[in-house]
Design a protein around this motif. Structure first.
Motif, PDB file in Angstrom:
ATOM      1  N   LEU A 233       0.814  -1.090  -0.033  1.00 25.95           N
ATOM      2  CA  LEU A 233      -0.090   0.003   0.010  1.00 25.95           C
ATOM      3  C   LEU A 233       0.924   1.136  -0.037  1.00 25.95           C
ATOM      4  N   ALA A 234       0.434   2.474  -0.654  1.00 25.42           N
ATOM      5  CA  ALA A 234       1.006   3.720  -0.400  1.00 25.42           C
ATOM      6  C   ALA A 234       0.086   4.713  -0.600  1.00 25.42           C
ATOM      7  N   TYR A 235       0.668   5.847   0.180  1.00 24.81           N
ATOM      8  CA  TYR A 235      -0.088   7.016   0.524  1.00 24.81           C
ATOM      9  C   TYR A 235       1.058   8.331   0.275  1.00 24.81           C
ATOM     10  N   GLY A 236       0.356   9.240  -0.030  1.00 25.86           N
ATOM     11  CA  GLY A 236       1.109  10.617  -0.469  1.00 25.86           C
ATOM     12  C   GLY A 236       0.357  11.956  -0.032  1.00 25.86           C
TER      13      GLY A 236
ATOM     14  N   ILE B 284       1.386  15.117  -0.799  1.00 25.82           N
ATOM     15  CA  ILE B 284       2.391  15.947  -1.952  1.00 25.82           C
ATOM     16  C   ILE B 284       1.931  17.084  -2.458  1.00 25.82           C
ATOM     17  N   ARG B 285       2.561  17.646  -3.486  1.00 25.16           N
ATOM     18  CA  ARG B 285       1.977  18.665  -4.221  1.00 25.16           C
ATOM     19  C   ARG B 285       1.865  17.907  -5.693  1.00 25.16           C
ATOM     20  N   THR B 286       0.705  17.945  -6.255  1.00 26.42           N
ATOM     21  CA  THR B 286       0.188  17.037  -7.548  1.00 26.42           C
ATOM     22  C   THR B 286       0.742  18.133  -8.733  1.00 26.42           C
ATOM     23  N   LEU B 287       0.725  17.461  -9.969  1.00 26.22           N
ATOM     24  CA  LEU B 287       1.266  18.462 -11.048  1.00 26.22           C
ATOM     25  C   LEU B 287      -0.100  19.160 -11.387  1.00 26.22           C
ATOM     26  N   ALA B 288      -1.235  18.740 -10.855  1.00 30.62           N
ATOM     27  CA  ALA B 288      -2.512  19.385 -11.276  1.00 30.62           C
ATOM     28  C   ALA B 288      -2.675  20.949 -10.597  1.00 30.62           C
ATOM     29  N   GLU B 289      -1.737  20.858  -9.182  1.00 30.93           N
ATOM     30  CA  GLU B 289      -2.057  22.048  -8.630  1.00 30.93           C
ATOM     31  C   GLU B 289      -0.485  22.712  -8.364  1.00 30.93           C
ATOM     32  N   GLU B 290       0.099  22.557  -9.388  1.00 29.84           N
ATOM     33  CA  GLU B 290       1.496  22.955  -9.364  1.00 29.84           C
ATOM     34  C   GLU B 290       1.476  24.425  -9.275  1.00 29.84           C
ATOM     35  N   LYS B 291       0.665  25.168  -9.998  1.00 28.55           N
ATOM     36  CA  LYS B 291       0.394  26.802  -9.742  1.00 28.55           C
ATOM     37  C   LYS B 291      -0.283  27.255  -8.605  1.00 28.55           C
ATOM     38  N   SER B 292      -1.276  26.445  -8.247  1.00 29.82           N
ATOM     39  CA  SER B 292      -1.897  26.797  -6.910  1.00 29.82           C
ATOM     40  C   SER B 292      -1.244  26.629  -5.786  1.00 29.82           C
ATOM     41  N   CYS B 293      -0.374  25.490  -6.033  1.00 28.79           N
ATOM     42  CA  CYS B 293       0.352  25.179  -4.676  1.00 28.79           C
ATOM     43  C   CYS B 293       1.840  25.505  -4.959  1.00 28.79           C
ATOM     44  N   GLU B 294       2.136  26.731  -4.703  1.00 31.13           N
ATOM     45  CA  GLU B 294       3.642  27.165  -5.235  1.00 31.13           C
ATOM     46  C   GLU B 294       4.683  26.712  -4.219  1.00 31.13           C
TER      47      GLU B 294
ATOM     48  N   LYS C 190       6.562  11.216 -11.381  1.00 29.33           N
ATOM     49  CA  LYS C 190       6.900   9.931 -10.802  1.00 29.33           C
ATOM     50  C   LYS C 190       6.365   9.426  -9.688  1.00 29.33           C
ATOM     51  N   LEU C 191       5.923  10.429  -8.751  1.00 29.55           N
ATOM     52  CA  LEU C 191       5.511   9.782  -7.386  1.00 29.55           C
ATOM     53  C   LEU C 191       4.103   9.582  -7.631  1.00 29.55           C
ATOM     54  N   GLU C 192       3.391  10.440  -8.254  1.00 28.53           N
ATOM     55  CA  GLU C 192       1.871  10.245  -8.696  1.00 28.53           C
ATOM     56  C   GLU C 192       1.745   8.860  -9.187  1.00 28.53           C
ATOM     57  N   ASP C 193       2.610   8.708 -10.347  1.00 24.33           N
ATOM     58  CA  ASP C 193       2.473   7.394 -11.261  1.00 24.33           C
ATOM     59  C   ASP C 193       2.824   6.236 -10.250  1.00 24.33           C
ATOM     60  N   PHE C 194       3.484   6.238  -9.376  1.00 18.43           N
ATOM     61  CA  PHE C 194       3.651   5.059  -8.307  1.00 18.43           C
ATOM     62  C   PHE C 194       2.556   4.796  -7.455  1.00 18.43           C
ATOM     63  N   LEU C 195       1.924   6.150  -7.061  1.00 11.02           N
ATOM     64  CA  LEU C 195       0.846   5.956  -5.943  1.00 11.02           C
ATOM     65  C   LEU C 195      -0.258   5.495  -6.647  1.00 11.02           C
ATOM     66  N   ALA C 196      -0.429   5.588  -7.961  1.00  7.22           N
ATOM     67  CA  ALA C 196      -1.494   5.023  -8.745  1.00  7.22           C
ATOM     68  C   ALA C 196      -1.412   3.435  -9.024  1.00  7.22           C
ATOM     69  N   SER C 197      -0.245   3.272  -9.049  1.00  6.78           N
ATOM     70  CA  SER C 197       0.112   1.764  -9.203  1.00  6.78           C
ATOM     71  C   SER C 197      -0.100   0.692  -8.160  1.00  6.78           C
ATOM     72  N   VAL C 198      -0.096   1.068  -6.800  1.00  8.80           N
ATOM     73  CA  VAL C 198      -0.370   0.099  -5.835  1.00  8.80           C
ATOM     74  C   VAL C 198      -1.820  -0.219  -5.736  1.00  8.80           C
TER      75      VAL C 198
ATOM     76  N   ARG D 227      -6.506   6.583 -10.333  1.00  9.12           N
ATOM     77  CA  ARG D 227      -6.473   7.746 -10.865  1.00  9.12           C
ATOM     78  C   ARG D 227      -7.012   8.646 -10.178  1.00  9.12           C
ATOM     79  N   THR D 228      -8.087   8.360  -9.422  1.00  5.23           N
ATOM     80  CA  THR D 228      -8.747   9.377  -8.541  1.00  5.23           C
ATOM     81  C   THR D 228      -8.100   9.904  -7.432  1.00  5.23           C
ATOM     82  N   GLN D 229      -6.771   9.345  -7.174  1.00  3.33           N
ATOM     83  CA  GLN D 229      -5.927   9.674  -6.171  1.00  3.33           C
ATOM     84  C   GLN D 229      -6.883   9.920  -4.782  1.00  3.33           C
ATOM     85  N   LYS D 230      -7.258   9.003  -4.355  1.00  3.27           N
ATOM     86  CA  LYS D 230      -7.698   8.792  -2.996  1.00  3.27           C
ATOM     87  C   LYS D 230      -6.927   8.668  -2.022  1.00  3.27           C
ATOM     88  N   ASN D 231      -5.613   8.255  -2.549  1.00  7.24           N
ATOM     89  CA  ASN D 231      -4.534   8.012  -1.499  1.00  7.24           C
ATOM     90  C   ASN D 231      -3.577   9.091  -1.346  1.00  7.24           C
TER      91      ASN D 231
END
Length: 338
Positions: free
Chosen positions: A205-208, A210-220, A228-236, A241-245
């Motif tokens: 299992l994995a959780y994060g 983090i700052r996601t790419l989608a919020e790169e501008k809003s979360c400066e 990379k990190l989001e891809d791993f968190l989606a693969s466990v 892709r809903t990113q509940k973790n």
């Protein structure tokens, strides 16, 4: 002739006495009778459930993480309280940093003493709170994947970190960072490594936070991002892709929301029991030590035929039974014919 007659009379007399003795035995010592209730038309089965999870926090120790670490530290009790709700869950919690520059001493080394915490550790919440403040003098080339591989590999897994990792336990990794992973491992390589440590890949299992790419501008932040990190968190097993973790590092309440990760870990590791045989549902009995768990969807358990599993409710009021006590499930087996 007279002597023969006397001998014959003696033999007959002994025979009669012997029969009398045997008859007396039969009368005085009746055959044992097994009570009817000890018999069952179908064999009984029994399963023990001792859930385990090893939890790794990987916390960014670079200069931009001071306020984030304070947020975590203030809310450590939220995570600790949620992970401790189910007293039968056997957990280990370790903390790593993202600093892989000085590999002579610290790369992949679990922080603090003892090397990991468990429910029997004195001042568990206080120690976890202090360990979440790993400092901000770590490398600016943050690595999330590298420390995990090092921590679970030779020589650390049998020396400094010995005892933390258990092959029969779930493994949950929680990344807390505002940056991208700069290790040499790809998401696929890290996933393959972790799955190689487990017989069942669903136990990774994995959780994060983090700052996601989608919020790169809003979360400066001054830190760069990639996928990379989001891809791993989606693969466990618990990822998609809903990113509940994933929680946003920019959300002011992410420290409190760490309890949601803890609840999810509990649900996935100790929330259901897959049975190895098909039970007669009416005969199922569930207990935890001396505590009888009721057949109740809110404060007990229910049987799910579609998965042949016992589902444990979040509302169970667990009574701590001490160490090494698991859940006991007793039932009569239904014979499944091919």
């Amino acid at each position: 002739m007279k002597n023969f007659t006397k001998a014959l009379s003696l033999v007959l007399a002994l025979s009669v006495v012997g029969c009398g003795i045997e008859s007396s035995k039969n009368l005085l010592v009746p055959k044992s009778v097994i009570p009817k209730e000890e018999f069952s038309e179908k064999p009984k089965d029994f399963e023990a459930f001792n859930p385990k999870v090893d939890i790794l926090f990987v916390i960014d120790s670079s200069g931009s993480m001071d306020s984030a670490q304070q947020n975590l530290s203030r809310n450590a009790f939220q995570f600790a309280d949620a992970i401790s709700k189910v007293s039968l869950l056997d957990y280990h919690i370790g903390v790593l940093t993202t600093d892989m520059n000085d590999c002579r001493d610290n790369c992949g080394k679990l922080q603090g003493f003892p090397a990991f915490l468990q429910k029997s550790t004195p001042d568990f919440v206080g120690l976890l709170s202090r360990r979440m403040q790993v400092g901000t003098d770590g490398s600016a080339s943050e690595e999330m994947f590298g420390p995990v591989v090092a921590a679970l590999s030779s020589p650390l897994d049998t020396t400094t970190n010995a005892g933390f990792y258990r092959q029969d336990a779930f493994l949950a990794v929680i990344f807390i960072t505002d940056a991208k992973d700069q290790s040499r491992y790809s998401p696929q390589e890290l996933l393959q490594f972790l799955r190689s440590k487990k017989v069942d890949p669903n136990r990774v299992l994995a959780y994060g936070v983090i700052r996601t790419l989608a919020e790169e501008k809003s979360c400066e932040s001054s830190e760069d991002l990639d996928s990379k990190l989001e891809d791993f968190l989606a693969s466990v097993a618990n990822g998609d892709r809903t990113q509940k973790n994933i929680l946003s590092l920019c959300a002011p309440d992410y420290g409190m929301k760490l309890a949601e990760f803890a609840k999810d870990i509990v649900k996935r590791t100790a929330g259901s029991v897959k049975l190895t045989r098909v039970p007669n549902a009416k005969t199922i009995k569930v207990s935890y030590g001396t505590q009888v768990i009721p057949n109740d969807p809110v404060k007990g358990w229910v049987y799910q035929p579609s998965t042949n599993s016992i589902l444990l409710s979040e509302g169970i009021e667990w009574v701590d039974q001490g160490p090494n006590v698991g859940l006991s499930i007793d039932f009569e087996v239904i014979d499944v014919k091919d």
